[in-house]
Scaffold this motif. Structure first.
Motif, PDB file in Angstrom:
ATOM      1  N   ALA A  91       0.391  -0.893  -0.157  1.00 11.40           N
ATOM      2  CA  ALA A  91       0.004  -0.100   0.478  1.00 11.40           C
ATOM      3  C   ALA A  91       0.914   1.735  -0.280  1.00 11.40           C
ATOM      4  N   ILE A  92       1.986   1.455   0.409  1.00  9.29           N
ATOM      5  CA  ILE A  92       2.468   2.447   0.641  1.00  9.29           C
ATOM      6  C   ILE A  92       3.459   2.157  -0.611  1.00  9.29           C
ATOM      7  N   ARG A  93       3.966   1.475  -1.394  1.00 10.03           N
ATOM      8  CA  ARG A  93       4.667   1.435  -1.980  1.00 10.03           C
ATOM      9  C   ARG A  93       3.796   2.540  -3.717  1.00 10.03           C
ATOM     10  N   ASN A  94       2.699   1.422  -3.462  1.00 10.18           N
ATOM     11  CA  ASN A  94       1.854   2.397  -4.416  1.00 10.18           C
ATOM     12  C   ASN A  94       1.875   4.060  -4.261  1.00 10.18           C
ATOM     13  N   ILE A 145      10.978   2.211   5.588  1.00  9.87           N
ATOM     14  CA  ILE A 145      11.505   3.406   4.916  1.00  9.87           C
ATOM     15  C   ILE A 145      12.389   3.659   3.443  1.00  9.87           C
ATOM     16  N   VAL A 146      12.081   5.312   3.588  1.00 11.60           N
ATOM     17  CA  VAL A 146      11.824   5.279   2.017  1.00 11.60           C
ATOM     18  C   VAL A 146      13.319   6.104   1.609  1.00 11.60           C
ATOM     19  N   TYR A 147      14.222   5.447   0.761  1.00 12.95           N
ATOM     20  CA  TYR A 147      15.248   5.771  -0.139  1.00 12.95           C
ATOM     21  C   TYR A 147      15.479   7.263  -1.283  1.00 12.95           C
ATOM     22  N   LYS A 148      15.207   8.096  -0.277  1.00 14.23           N
ATOM     23  CA  LYS A 148      14.893   9.322  -1.302  1.00 14.23           C
ATOM     24  C   LYS A 148      16.003  10.332  -1.741  1.00 14.23           C
ATOM     25  N   ASP A 149      17.022  10.026  -2.611  1.00 12.38           N
ATOM     26  CA  ASP A 149      18.271  10.588  -2.885  1.00 12.38           C
ATOM     27  C   ASP A 149      18.982  10.246  -1.306  1.00 12.38           C
ATOM     28  N   GLN A 150      19.814  11.619  -0.819  1.00 16.64           N
ATOM     29  CA  GLN A 150      20.566  11.345  -0.079  1.00 16.64           C
ATOM     30  C   GLN A 150      19.924  11.490   1.559  1.00 16.64           C
ATOM     31  N   ASN A 151      18.197  11.688   1.226  1.00 16.57           N
ATOM     32  CA  ASN A 151      17.120  11.998   2.396  1.00 16.57           C
ATOM     33  C   ASN A 151      16.269  10.983   3.162  1.00 16.57           C
ATOM     34  N   PRO A 152      16.763   9.463   2.504  1.00 16.49           N
ATOM     35  CA  PRO A 152      15.617   8.388   3.456  1.00 16.49           C
ATOM     36  C   PRO A 152      15.094   8.875   4.970  1.00 16.49           C
ATOM     37  N   TYR A 153      13.846   8.771   5.089  1.00 12.84           N
ATOM     38  CA  TYR A 153      13.296   9.043   5.876  1.00 12.84           C
ATOM     39  C   TYR A 153      12.064   7.883   6.392  1.00 12.84           C
ATOM     40  N   LEU A 154      11.519   7.798   7.265  1.00  6.83           N
ATOM     41  CA  LEU A 154      10.463   6.921   7.855  1.00  6.83           C
ATOM     42  C   LEU A 154       8.983   6.542   7.849  1.00  6.83           C
ATOM     43  N   ILE A 155       8.678   6.229   7.015  1.00  7.40           N
ATOM     44  CA  ILE A 155       6.805   6.197   6.843  1.00  7.40           C
ATOM     45  C   ILE A 155       6.253   5.644   7.573  1.00  7.40           C
ATOM     46  N   GLY A 156       5.566   5.176   8.386  1.00 11.49           N
ATOM     47  CA  GLY A 156       4.475   4.047   9.130  1.00 11.49           C
ATOM     48  C   GLY A 156       2.532   4.785   8.993  1.00 11.49           C
ATOM     49  N   VAL A 157       1.929   3.684   8.572  1.00  9.67           N
ATOM     50  CA  VAL A 157       0.165   4.610   8.506  1.00  9.67           C
ATOM     51  C   VAL A 157      -0.163   3.076   9.180  1.00  9.67           C
ATOM     52  N   PHE A 158      -1.241   4.069  10.249  1.00 10.40           N
ATOM     53  CA  PHE A 158      -1.702   2.288  11.043  1.00 10.40           C
ATOM     54  C   PHE A 158      -3.362   1.904  10.801  1.00 10.40           C
ATOM     55  N   SER A 205       0.265   7.563   3.145  1.00  7.44           N
ATOM     56  CA  SER A 205       1.190   7.791   1.988  1.00  7.44           C
ATOM     57  C   SER A 205       1.573   8.901   1.134  1.00  7.44           C
ATOM     58  N   ALA A 206       0.867   9.447  -0.191  1.00  2.00           N
ATOM     59  CA  ALA A 206       0.819  10.117  -0.671  1.00  2.00           C
ATOM     60  C   ALA A 206       1.198  11.331  -0.800  1.00  2.00           C
ATOM     61  N   VAL A 207      -0.164  11.635   0.369  1.00  6.04           N
ATOM     62  CA  VAL A 207       0.732  12.963   0.958  1.00  6.04           C
ATOM     63  C   VAL A 207       1.496  13.904   1.792  1.00  6.04           C
ATOM     64  N   CYS A 208       2.178  12.585   2.732  1.00  3.96           N
ATOM     65  CA  CYS A 208       3.231  12.664   3.144  1.00  3.96           C
ATOM     66  C   CYS A 208       4.562  12.505   2.573  1.00  3.96           C
ATOM     67  N   LYS A 209       4.850  11.969   1.342  1.00  3.30           N
ATOM     68  CA  LYS A 209       5.947  11.669  -0.211  1.00  3.30           C
ATOM     69  C   LYS A 209       5.573  13.397  -0.610  1.00  3.30           C
ATOM     70  N   ASN A 210       4.235  13.772  -0.888  1.00  2.00           N
ATOM     71  CA  ASN A 210       4.119  15.145  -1.520  1.00  2.00           C
ATOM     72  C   ASN A 210       4.550  16.393   0.062  1.00  2.00           C
TER      73      ASN A 210
END
Length: 160
Positions: A87-90, A118-131, A148-153
Protein backbone atom coordinates in the motif's frame (compact mmCIF):
# COMPACT_ATOMS: atom_id res chain seq x y z
CA UNK A 1 16.94 -28.25 10.79
CA UNK A 2 20.07 -26.90 12.47
CA UNK A 3 22.14 -26.89 9.26
CA UNK A 4 20.87 -23.54 7.97
CA UNK A 5 22.87 -20.37 8.43
CA UNK A 6 21.07 -17.40 10.00
CA UNK A 7 21.30 -15.55 6.67
CA UNK A 8 19.61 -18.48 4.86
CA UNK A 9 16.82 -18.54 7.42
CA UNK A 10 16.31 -14.78 7.07
CA UNK A 11 16.05 -15.16 3.29
CA UNK A 12 13.43 -17.92 3.69
CA UNK A 13 11.55 -15.83 6.26
CA UNK A 14 11.40 -12.62 4.22
CA UNK A 15 11.10 -14.02 0.70
CA UNK A 16 8.78 -16.93 1.40
CA UNK A 17 7.19 -15.87 4.71
CA UNK A 18 8.37 -19.35 5.76
CA UNK A 19 6.92 -20.42 9.11
CA UNK A 20 9.56 -23.15 9.56
CA UNK A 21 12.34 -20.56 9.16
CA UNK A 22 10.58 -18.35 11.74
CA UNK A 23 10.43 -21.31 14.14
CA UNK A 24 14.10 -22.26 13.70
CA UNK A 25 15.21 -18.64 14.09
CA UNK A 26 13.18 -18.27 17.27
CA UNK A 27 14.74 -21.47 18.63
CA UNK A 28 18.27 -20.27 17.84
CA UNK A 29 17.93 -16.78 19.27
CA UNK A 30 18.88 -16.33 22.90
CA UNK A 31 15.57 -15.65 24.70
CA UNK A 32 17.28 -13.27 27.13
CA UNK A 33 18.61 -11.19 24.21
CA UNK A 34 15.09 -10.94 22.78
CA UNK A 35 13.64 -10.08 26.18
CA UNK A 36 16.33 -7.43 26.73
CA UNK A 37 15.64 -6.00 23.27
CA UNK A 38 11.90 -5.76 23.97
CA UNK A 39 12.60 -4.17 27.34
CA UNK A 40 15.25 -1.74 26.02
CA UNK A 41 12.95 -0.58 23.22
CA UNK A 42 9.89 -0.71 25.49
CA UNK A 43 8.10 -3.00 23.04
CA UNK A 44 4.87 -4.76 23.85
CA UNK A 45 5.37 -8.48 24.41
CA UNK A 46 1.82 -9.26 23.25
CA UNK A 47 1.46 -7.41 19.92
CA UNK A 48 3.51 -4.93 17.95
CA UNK A 49 2.23 -1.40 17.42
CA UNK A 50 3.24 0.95 14.63
CA UNK A 51 5.59 2.66 17.09
CA UNK A 52 7.18 -0.75 17.79
CA UNK A 53 7.64 -1.33 14.05
CA UNK A 54 9.29 2.09 13.75
CA UNK A 55 11.67 1.27 16.58
CA UNK A 56 12.54 -2.03 14.92
CA UNK A 57 13.24 -0.40 11.54
CA UNK A 58 15.38 2.27 13.16
CA UNK A 59 17.33 -0.42 14.98
CA UNK A 60 17.99 -2.38 11.77
CA UNK A 61 18.77 0.77 9.75
CA UNK A 62 21.32 1.95 12.31
CA UNK A 63 22.66 -1.60 12.92
CA UNK A 64 22.29 -0.89 16.64
CA UNK A 65 21.43 -4.38 17.86
CA UNK A 66 22.63 -6.53 15.00
CA UNK A 67 26.14 -7.65 15.87
CA UNK A 68 26.99 -8.44 12.26
CA UNK A 69 26.55 -5.41 9.98
CA UNK A 70 26.21 -7.79 7.03
CA UNK A 71 23.08 -9.28 8.63
CA UNK A 72 21.63 -5.83 9.13
CA UNK A 73 22.27 -5.00 5.47
CA UNK A 74 20.76 -8.35 4.45
CA UNK A 75 17.62 -7.68 6.49
CA UNK A 76 17.19 -4.24 4.85
CA UNK A 77 17.84 -5.73 1.40
CA UNK A 78 15.25 -8.46 1.98
CA UNK A 79 12.72 -5.94 3.27
CA UNK A 80 13.33 -3.87 0.13
CA UNK A 81 12.76 -6.91 -2.11
CA UNK A 82 9.52 -8.07 -0.52
CA UNK A 83 6.08 -6.60 -1.11
CA UNK A 84 5.05 -6.31 2.54
CA UNK A 85 4.53 -2.58 2.09
CA UNK A 86 2.40 -2.78 -1.02
CA UNK A 87 0.00 0.00 0.00
CA UNK A 88 2.84 2.44 0.76
CA UNK A 89 4.68 1.28 -2.38
CA UNK A 90 1.67 2.31 -4.50
CA UNK A 91 2.26 5.97 -3.55
CA UNK A 92 5.76 6.00 -5.03
CA UNK A 93 7.43 5.73 -8.40
CA UNK A 94 8.81 2.17 -8.81
CA UNK A 95 12.35 3.60 -8.96
CA UNK A 96 12.15 4.76 -5.32
CA UNK A 97 13.59 2.11 -3.02
CA UNK A 98 11.57 1.13 0.07
CA UNK A 99 12.39 -1.28 2.88
CA UNK A 100 9.57 -2.09 5.22
CA UNK A 101 7.30 -4.26 7.28
CA UNK A 102 3.62 -4.77 7.69
CA UNK A 103 1.41 -6.15 10.41
CA UNK A 104 -2.16 -7.05 9.49
CA UNK A 105 -4.69 -8.57 11.82
CA UNK A 106 -8.39 -9.24 12.14
CA UNK A 107 -9.81 -8.66 15.63
CA UNK A 108 -13.49 -9.09 16.43
CA UNK A 109 -14.46 -8.60 12.79
CA UNK A 110 -12.34 -5.44 12.45
CA UNK A 111 -9.36 -5.41 10.09
CA UNK A 112 -6.20 -3.68 11.29
CA UNK A 113 -3.48 -2.76 8.83
CA UNK A 114 -0.08 -1.33 9.66
CA UNK A 115 2.68 -0.58 7.19
CA UNK A 116 6.04 0.97 7.95
CA UNK A 117 8.80 1.68 5.44
CA UNK A 118 12.12 3.42 5.12
CA UNK A 119 11.92 5.49 1.94
CA UNK A 120 15.31 5.95 0.29
CA UNK A 121 14.85 9.31 -1.43
CA UNK A 122 18.19 10.50 -2.82
CA UNK A 123 20.40 11.24 0.18
CA UNK A 124 17.38 11.91 2.42
CA UNK A 125 15.87 8.64 3.64
CA UNK A 126 12.82 8.93 5.86
CA UNK A 127 10.43 6.68 7.71
CA UNK A 128 6.73 6.51 7.01
CA UNK A 129 4.19 4.49 8.94
CA UNK A 130 0.44 4.24 8.67
CA UNK A 131 -1.99 2.36 10.92
CA UNK A 132 -5.70 2.10 10.24
CA UNK A 133 -8.59 -0.16 11.05
CA UNK A 134 -12.06 -0.79 9.69
CA UNK A 135 -14.30 -3.41 8.17
CA UNK A 136 -13.08 -3.26 4.54
CA UNK A 137 -9.44 -4.31 3.99
CA UNK A 138 -9.42 -3.02 0.40
CA UNK A 139 -10.46 0.45 1.59
CA UNK A 140 -7.82 0.35 4.34
CA UNK A 141 -5.21 -0.49 1.71
CA UNK A 142 -6.29 2.57 -0.30
CA UNK A 143 -6.22 4.78 2.82
CA UNK A 144 -2.61 3.75 3.48
CA UNK A 145 -1.71 4.57 -0.14
CA UNK A 146 -3.41 7.97 0.03
CA UNK A 147 -1.85 8.91 3.39
CA UNK A 148 1.56 7.81 2.07
CA UNK A 149 1.12 10.00 -1.01
CA UNK A 150 0.26 13.04 1.13
CA UNK A 151 3.32 12.43 3.32
CA UNK A 152 5.54 11.91 0.29
CA UNK A 153 4.36 15.13 -1.38
CA UNK A 154 4.76 17.15 1.82
CA UNK A 155 8.25 15.76 2.40
CA UNK A 156 9.34 16.38 -1.20
CA UNK A 157 8.03 19.97 -0.95
CA UNK A 158 10.17 20.51 2.16
CA UNK A 159 13.26 19.33 0.28
CA UNK A 160 12.72 21.75 -2.62
Amino acid sequence: NGNFKISELLIKLFKEDNEDARKVLSERVDKKVVSDLYNDLKLSHSSLTIVDLAKFLRLVYNSTYVADNNLSELILKLMAENNHTEAIRNAFDPSVKLAGLDNDAMRNGVAEMQEMAIVYKDQNPYLIGVFCKGKDSAKLHEVITQVSAVCKNSYYNLLN
